[in-house]
Enzyme design. Structure first.
Site, PDB file in Angstrom:
ATOM      1  N   CYS A 183      32.635  48.703  39.270  1.00  0.00           N
ATOM      2  CA  CYS A 183      33.833  47.833  39.965  1.00  0.00           C
ATOM      3  C   CYS A 183      34.962  47.939  39.645  1.00  0.00           C
ATOM      4  CB  CYS A 183      32.906  47.068  41.359  1.00  0.00           C
ATOM      5  SG  CYS A 183      34.071  45.813  42.781  1.00  0.00           S
ATOM      6  N   ASP A 199      36.852  45.490  39.876  1.00  0.00           N
ATOM      7  CA  ASP A 199      37.116  44.317  40.103  1.00  0.00           C
ATOM      8  C   ASP A 199      37.460  44.339  38.364  1.00  0.00           C
ATOM      9  OD1 ASP A 199      36.562  41.362  39.081  1.00  0.00           O
ATOM     10  OD2 ASP A 199      35.880  41.323  41.650  1.00  0.00           O
ATOM     11  N   ARG A 220      37.819  41.679  36.989  1.00  0.00           N
ATOM     12  CA  ARG A 220      36.549  40.193  36.031  1.00  0.00           C
ATOM     13  C   ARG A 220      35.523  40.993  35.454  1.00  0.00           C
ATOM     14  NH1 ARG A 220      35.821  37.367  41.050  1.00  0.00           N
ATOM     15  NH2 ARG A 220      36.114  38.670  42.180  1.00  0.00           N
ATOM     16  N   HIS A 280      28.381  44.111  40.322  1.00  0.00           N
ATOM     17  CA  HIS A 280      28.265  42.341  39.160  1.00  0.00           C
ATOM     18  C   HIS A 280      28.080  42.153  40.882  1.00  0.00           C
ATOM     19  CE1 HIS A 280      32.713  41.867  41.852  1.00  0.00           C
ATOM     20  NE2 HIS A 280      32.807  42.728  41.845  1.00  0.00           N
ATOM     21  N   CYS A 317      30.548  40.499  44.209  1.00  0.00           N
ATOM     22  CA  CYS A 317      31.540  41.465  45.061  1.00  0.00           C
ATOM     23  C   CYS A 317      32.323  41.664  46.127  1.00  0.00           C
ATOM     24  CB  CYS A 317      30.993  42.889  44.972  1.00  0.00           C
ATOM     25  SG  CYS A 317      31.632  44.248  44.931  1.00  0.00           S
TER      26      CYS A 317
END
Length: 264
Positions: A91, A93, A95, A147, A150
């Site tokens: 992803c 993302d 993080r 994750h 999400c």
């Protein structure tokens, strides 16, 4: 023009145009050399610009210096070629930093990221990455990593309109509809979201296994395994979803087991 020639040309221009400002797309640069942390850097952004990201350049200089402290040839070796054993599809993302969470350094992990770690058979960006990784780099492992929590998966589950990305998230919606009966058993929205995140990874692993690139690699006997895992941001740990496959038949078999092992 080689990298050395570019640097020489830049240095020559710097000597002849000390302090002169030039405009470049995205930022203003001073055409002179800067020294930070003991390293010479010819292209630092103008710190007086209201949108300056000078701190990122400073971080970069410190990182480059640290990377060569124990291995002076680190970047020289990286500049020659890359030999990663792994392709990571994850992803976007911020993080979920791929290299960091598995403890690999630059050159050891080939990475592709998008919203909700989707593998779509009409996405030529992702397919091109897979093809290059498998056929050119000869990676031995393809990892699909999602994750928990999400945002893209959550937007799909909550039928939240976001914008253009809604069209992309239709692929996650397909996963949700396919497993609607299983997901509807969970009243807690957080638990339901986490299981949808897991199911999305499992489905995307199967999509990878069905690509012509991966199937052709298996047909010619190339060593290649596809894995599915999910990352927990609350504890920083990866969880294997037990769908590792080295053939399409194994993938289809593991798919059923991976789905059935999830709580109902």
């Amino acid at each position: 023009m080689s990298e050395i020639e570019v640097n020489n040309e830049v240095n020559n221009e710097n000597k002849n145009n000390e302090g002169e400002n030039i405009e470049r797309p995205g930022a203003m640069f001073r055409q002179r050399s800067h020294t930070l942390s003991g390293l010479e850097h010819p292209f630092l952004p103008d710190p007086t610009h209201p949108s300056s990201i000078e701190h990122l350049f400073k971080n970069n200089i410190l990182w480059a210096k640290e990377s060569t402290k124990d291995n002076p040839d680190f970047f020289r070796n990286l500049s020659v070629a890359q030999f990663p054993d792994y392709l990571w599809i994850g992803c976007a993302d911020s993080r979920v930093p791929a290299n960091e969470i598995v403890g690999l350094i630059p050159g050891e992990l080939f990475v592709h990221r998008n919203v909700a770690n989707v593998i779509c058979h009409t996405d030529f960006n992702c397919l091109s990455v897979i093809q290059y990784a498998v056929d050119a780099l000869k990676v031995k492992h393809i990892i699909v990593c999602g994750h928990y929590g999400c945002g893209g998966v959550a937007a799909t589950m909550n039928e939240q309109r976001v914008g253009l990305v809604d069209n992309w998230l239709r692929h996650v919606d397909d996963v949700m509809q396919k497993h609607h009966k299983r997901l509807s058993k969970f009243d807690d929205p957080t638990i339901r979201l986490n299981h949808l995140c897991e199911l999305n990874v499992i489905e995307q692993v199967l999509n990878v296994c069905k690509t012509t690139v991966v199937r052709d690699a298996w047909t010619r006997g190339q060593q290649l395994a596809v894995h599915g895992m999910i990352y927990g941001m609350r504890d920083g740990l990866l969880r294997d979803l037990h769908i590792t496959a080295s053939s399409l038949d194994e993938a289809l078999s593991k798919y059923k087991n991976a789905v059935n092992q999830l709580p109902e």
